[in-house]
Scaffold this active site. Sequence first.
Site, PDB file in Angstrom:
ATOM      1  N   SER A  70      21.572   9.170 -38.065  1.00 14.51           N
ATOM      2  CA  SER A  70      21.439  10.609 -38.302  1.00 14.51           C
ATOM      3  C   SER A  70      20.028  11.115 -38.057  1.00 14.51           C
ATOM      4  CB  SER A  70      21.884  10.952 -39.724  1.00 14.51           C
ATOM      5  OG  SER A  70      21.173  10.178 -40.664  1.00 14.51           O
ATOM      6  N   GLU A 104      16.544  24.903 -48.853  1.00 14.95           N
ATOM      7  CA  GLU A 104      16.105  23.820 -49.735  1.00 14.95           C
ATOM      8  C   GLU A 104      15.926  22.583 -48.873  1.00 14.95           C
ATOM      9  OE1 GLU A 104      19.242  24.374 -49.137  1.00 14.95           O
ATOM     10  OE2 GLU A 104      19.916  22.338 -48.681  1.00 14.95           O
ATOM     11  N   LYS A 155      20.126  17.477 -38.589  1.00 14.53           N
ATOM     12  CA  LYS A 155      20.032  18.718 -39.367  1.00 14.53           C
ATOM     13  C   LYS A 155      19.926  19.953 -38.479  1.00 14.53           C
ATOM     14  CE  LYS A 155      19.937  16.871 -43.563  1.00 14.53           C
ATOM     15  NZ  LYS A 155      20.955  17.176 -44.575  1.00 14.53           N
TER      16      LYS A 155
HETATM   17  C1  LIG Z   1      18.112  11.800 -41.312  1.00 15.01           C
HETATM   18  C2  LIG Z   1      18.981  12.261 -42.440  1.00 15.01           C
HETATM   19  N1  LIG Z   1      20.190  11.731 -42.575  1.00 15.01           N
HETATM   20  C3  LIG Z   1      21.012  12.103 -43.576  1.00 15.01           C
HETATM   21  C4  LIG Z   1      20.613  13.012 -44.534  1.00 15.01           C
HETATM   22  C5  LIG Z   1      21.546  13.330 -45.639  1.00 15.01           C
HETATM   23  O1  LIG Z   1      22.192  14.559 -45.498  1.00 15.01           O
HETATM   24  P1  LIG Z   1      23.711  14.662 -45.120  1.00 15.01           P
HETATM   25  O2  LIG Z   1      24.464  13.760 -46.018  1.00 15.01           O
HETATM   26  O3  LIG Z   1      24.033  16.094 -45.346  1.00 15.01           O
HETATM   27  O4  LIG Z   1      23.869  14.281 -43.708  1.00 15.01           O
HETATM   28  C6  LIG Z   1      19.345  13.597 -44.427  1.00 15.01           C
HETATM   29  C7  LIG Z   1      18.891  14.601 -45.412  1.00 15.01           C
HETATM   30  O5  LIG Z   1      17.775  14.983 -45.511  1.00 15.01           O
HETATM   31  C8  LIG Z   1      18.511  13.206 -43.347  1.00 15.01           C
HETATM   32  O6  LIG Z   1      17.282  13.726 -43.214  1.00 15.01           O
END
Ligand SMILES: Cc1ncc(COP(=O)(O)O)c(C=O)c1O
Lengths: 406, 270
Positions: free
Chosen positions: A388, A121, A99
């Site tokens: 992620s 948000e 993020k």
């Molecule tokens: C670690 C992590 N991965 C994925 C997401 C999902 O978001 P996005 O699909 O935009 O990557 C989030 C959202 O809070 C997150 O904290």
Amino acid sequence: MSVKLTEEMLKALPDARGHFGTFGGRFVSETLMDSLMTLEKEYLRLKDDPDFQAAFDKDLADYVGRPSPLYFAERLTRETGGAQIWLKREDLNHTGAHKVNNTIGQALLASFLGKKRIIAETGAGQHGVATATVCARLGLECHVFMGSEDIKRQSLNVYRMKLLGATVHSVESGTKTLKDAMNDAMRDWVANVDDTFYIIGTVAGPHPYPLLVRDFQSVIGRELRQQSMDAVGRLPDALVACVGGGSNAIGMFYPFLADEDVQLYGVEAGGFGIETGQHAAPLCAGRPGVLHGNRTYLMEDENGQIAGTHSVSAGLDYPGVGPEHAWLKDIGRANYVSVTDDEALDGFRRLTRVEGIMPALESAHAVAYGLKLASTMDKDQMLVINVSGRGDKDIHTIAQLDGIEI
Amino acid sequence: MSRIEGVLKTLKDQGRKALIPYITAGDPNPDETVGLMHALVSAGADIIELGVPFSDPMADGPVIQLACERALKHGTSLRRVVAMVKEFRATDPDTPVVLMGYLNPMEAMGYETFATLAADAGIDGILTVDLPPEEADDVAPLFSARDIDPIFLLAPTTTDDRIRAISEHSSGYVYYVSIKGVTGSATIDVDEVARKVAHVHELTALPVGVGFGIRDAKTAAAVGRVSDGVIVGSVLVDTIARHQTDPAALRKALTDLLHPMRVALDDLVH
Ligand SMILES: Cc1ncc(COP(=O)(O)O)c(C=O)c1O
């Protein structure tokens, strides 16, 4: 239907009004139109401004700690018995998730536009923390909107935001989760449009947000291309990322869209199972509609009311998805699949026990599907999972499911 | 001439201003709505704006959010709202009705189906909060072709070029949002509104209705002085919330609120 995408076709998207095919666009109340058009104009100018890009790259290197490693999960590969499993380690970024790539970019934009008040948000709290972090660093006033349900699930991140100096607004309307937090952030923005910059946390929202968030997150895929060439001398065969709004997935996929031999897999939250209706998988089980400023796949009832969602992971608990994913689905360039809460929890445990890496529950969805997929592939193939974020924020949830009080 | 244009022209010829109340359809429950619409007309309404409840009303403050929740709890679908107008129309052939809502319920029904049903029910105008003219090319012509006026919003942040362009896409009237904010939030700065509406009048020949922040006869008169009509929403919806279980008391309370606005607006005629 599958279309061969060329660099030229990709450059033309989104179009001047923010459309990816029939998706995207700008569906907001009139009060916000002028701000969005100004933001678009300024972003298109700054995007190619060497000073802006240099500032962004420097922050990614020195503050976030990029590039994030590409790690070969040797034991996991051996145990799974299929394709080589590699992990893109976004969990090692400052603040613990992808993020921050985006909040650094948008906060820079806010500074260039002279806006001193930031709103955001958040669902899991990762975007809220990443926003509060850059605001602390730049001395910007920060307000984070978060559903009261999510505040309960992610108390650790709520406290982190407060430590960082942000004001966390508890959202009590609707389902009290991410979509309602986004509604309240939009409402705040309408009321404070002159001095406020809205840092949206994913590739959703009205144009130009899906474009600029994708551009900021694309550092993931650009690094991965290079790292893959350096490590094995070729591109991977398959990429796997979880999809909430879709920012970590598009960031990973986008630099590979024209490489048709690279298979792309976006993993949505299957919750209790698609067949139960209790999930957060609009691409797998929804239909096109309009929410939060763009046309995309949504979870809705037959009357066009937005449906409640369920996922064990707060960051995937959202009824919509970025419009570029909707387009990639319809043209057949990317595959969208889902895994259930239970499968994701298994993925979390596998990665933790076999590699000593604790993924966020969001990322655990990608891990779970990646392991399934790898086992169907050949040993000389290469699969990359986007981790992620890290799982520290989810320890409470996992402990609770195990019946343990911390 | 559409029913909306007819009513606004008659008022203009008389030197009078339009009183346009807003309520959310299905609030406090779907059986009350048609009766409330008739009550609004008896209390002096010239046009009725009828809200279509939506699960995610991003441009609305807490008062109308809660109204949407009450209406949805009773299953108030777009189809049902259209049926309410048809029922209203059976005994009131004169008062224009404008549906105000968000795009997704209309998209889910299908625009062609919706436009056809709306025309059949005697709906006169459609205002979609989250549909700027840039995105309306596939939608607004379906309404116009059936003599339904597409009504768009203007805001304090709208540039002159956009005011002109939006007016070109609109018919019936344009709706000037008097404040930066959601419904039911700030109190309005009447001088600022006067200045801005006068400017809008220079850029379009369409009548200008002003909404957001009109709470009583005094603000109605002040805004009526500088515009062609006043739109009153959150105070009415708040009144509905406070009298949910007593229909007779509710009608009386709505009348007591709206009628003085009618009187104050008509007192401007001299
Ligand atoms: C670690 C992590 N991965 C994925 C997401 C999902 O978001 P996005 O699909 O935009 O990557 C989030 C959202 O809070 C997150 O904290």
